[in-house]
Design an enzyme around this catalytic site. Sequence first.
Site, short mmCIF file in Angstrom:
data_model
loop_
_atom_site.label_atom_id
_atom_site.label_comp_id
_atom_site.label_asym_id
_atom_site.label_seq_id
_atom_site.Cartn_x
_atom_site.Cartn_y
_atom_site.Cartn_z
N LYS A 1 -7.49 1.62 -2.81
CA LYS A 1 -7.00 1.14 -1.51
C LYS A 1 -7.06 2.26 -0.46
CE LYS A 1 -4.78 -1.35 1.55
NZ LYS A 1 -4.88 -2.66 2.07
N THR B 1 0.86 -1.19 0.00
CA THR B 1 0.00 0.00 0.00
C THR B 1 0.89 1.23 0.00
OG1 THR B 1 -1.63 -1.20 1.30
CG2 THR B 1 -1.87 1.19 1.20
N LYS C 1 0.68 5.00 8.36
CA LYS C 1 1.31 5.39 7.08
C LYS C 1 0.24 5.55 5.99
CE LYS C 1 2.33 1.83 4.77
NZ LYS C 1 1.74 0.96 3.76
P1 NAP Z 1 5.47 -6.61 7.51
O1 NAP Z 1 5.04 -7.89 8.08
O2 NAP Z 1 6.01 -5.55 8.40
O3 NAP Z 1 6.56 -6.94 6.35
C1 NAP Z 1 7.20 -5.91 5.67
C2 NAP Z 1 8.10 -6.52 4.60
O4 NAP Z 1 8.71 -5.45 3.86
C3 NAP Z 1 9.24 -7.36 5.16
O5 NAP Z 1 9.50 -8.43 4.30
C4 NAP Z 1 10.40 -6.35 5.15
O6 NAP Z 1 11.67 -6.97 5.11
C5 NAP Z 1 10.12 -5.65 3.84
N1 NAP Z 1 10.78 -4.35 3.76
C6 NAP Z 1 10.54 -3.23 4.50
N2 NAP Z 1 11.33 -2.22 4.10
C7 NAP Z 1 12.10 -2.70 3.08
C8 NAP Z 1 13.09 -2.13 2.26
N3 NAP Z 1 13.50 -0.86 2.39
N4 NAP Z 1 13.66 -2.92 1.31
C9 NAP Z 1 13.29 -4.20 1.17
N5 NAP Z 1 12.33 -4.80 1.92
C10 NAP Z 1 11.74 -4.05 2.86
O7 NAP Z 1 4.30 -5.89 6.69
P2 NAP Z 1 3.01 -6.56 5.99
O8 NAP Z 1 1.91 -6.59 6.98
O9 NAP Z 1 3.43 -7.79 5.27
O10 NAP Z 1 2.64 -5.39 4.95
C11 NAP Z 1 3.31 -5.26 3.70
C12 NAP Z 1 2.51 -4.28 2.84
O11 NAP Z 1 1.17 -4.77 2.64
C13 NAP Z 1 2.37 -2.88 3.47
O12 NAP Z 1 2.40 -1.90 2.47
C14 NAP Z 1 0.97 -2.93 4.11
O13 NAP Z 1 0.41 -1.64 4.26
C15 NAP Z 1 0.22 -3.80 3.12
N6 NAP Z 1 -0.93 -4.55 3.65
C16 NAP Z 1 -0.88 -5.20 4.85
C17 NAP Z 1 -2.00 -5.89 5.31
C18 NAP Z 1 -2.00 -6.65 6.63
O14 NAP Z 1 -3.10 -7.02 7.10
N7 NAP Z 1 -0.87 -6.90 7.25
C19 NAP Z 1 -3.14 -5.94 4.53
C20 NAP Z 1 -3.16 -5.30 3.29
C21 NAP Z 1 -2.04 -4.61 2.86
P3 NAP Z 1 12.41 -7.44 6.47
O15 NAP Z 1 11.94 -8.84 6.73
O16 NAP Z 1 13.84 -7.34 6.14
O17 NAP Z 1 11.99 -6.47 7.56
#
Ligand code: NAP
Length: 286
Positions: A168, A93, A236
């Site tokens: 979104k 997102t 965010k």
């Molecule tokens: P998360 O569990 O915090 O995972 C974040 C991922 O991004 C990790 O693999 C992290 O790597 C990677 N990352 C962060 N900064 C980076 C960078 N500079 N370079 C390379 N990799 C990087 O987050 P998530 O919940 O999976 O969410 C991911 C995305 O989906 C976000 O944009 C969020 O808003 C969206 N989203 C989330 C949900 C939900 O329910 N969780 C639902 C819909 C959409 P590391 O392992 O190295 O930290």
Amino acid sequence: MKAGMIGLGAMGAPMARNLAKHDRLATVWNRTEATAIRLAEELGVERAATPSRLAEAADIALICVSADADMLEVVHSLLPGLRPGAIVIDLSTVSCATAREAARLIRSQDANFLDAPVTGGVEGAINGTLAIMVGGAADTLEKARPVLEALGRRIVHMGDTGMGQAAKAVNQVMCAGINEAVTEALGFGARLGLDMPKLIEILAGGAAGNWFLEKRGLTMIQGQFKPGFKLALHQKDLKICQTMADALNLRLKVAEMALEDYAELLKLGHGDEDISTLYRLKRPAS
Ligand code: NAP
């Protein structure tokens, strides 16, 4: 057509598992290497050494990372390996402007970009039932559809680049209102001395029933706030929504309310908890 998955967090890891289940996964990459090593081993796929190597090895590069700057950093680093005609799909997102910038970079390599943010939570990612809102060329979406079908049930083309992220943003404002409504109402219920599990059971079956109440109601009243969707990530998103609304001279009062509450929770160190941690501010003091 095989994909590579970049970003193996709460959403990306189960997405990779579903791609593997449908025989659509060639390779994975994650910033923290140990995560990628573990998942590549579990799924029997290659671990790419860099995003660029991943782009070389896959027809479609899927990205699911935290925020705007992270996504653009990944896009920059995969460019050298990108083949003409390849497809890059961002499932994170981010803002519409960031999606357009990514599309510009990808097009400079004669490749194609889709912004395809998702909704449905970690449960939707695990079950392969996400709703996916897509911006970009319709014919690129049709090429990529078999891969996206491994991740979600509802895939809708919203328009040109950025319109997936616009949809979104609307979703995130709605989620803020639902979070405010559910946590405040349950706090009220607890104050009235109601049997909370019974209350959640009956409300979930009526007009106030919703996904968040059903999935997070019981855990929040038990004081469990394991993500799920991290509060810091929703903050965010809501800031992105505010910037977009400002440009339209529009006020999003629900988002403002949530941002005020989230700021308080972040100050208390709850940013990595699920957004239902908002209940901390709404439940009666014990
Ligand atoms: P998360 O569990 O915090 O995972 C974040 C991922 O991004 C990790 O693999 C992290 O790597 C990677 N990352 C962060 N900064 C980076 C960078 N500079 N370079 C390379 N990799 C990087 O987050 P998530 O919940 O999976 O969410 C991911 C995305 O989906 C976000 O944009 C969020 O808003 C969206 N989203 C989330 C949900 C939900 O329910 N969780 C639902 C819909 C959409 P590391 O392992 O190295 O930290």
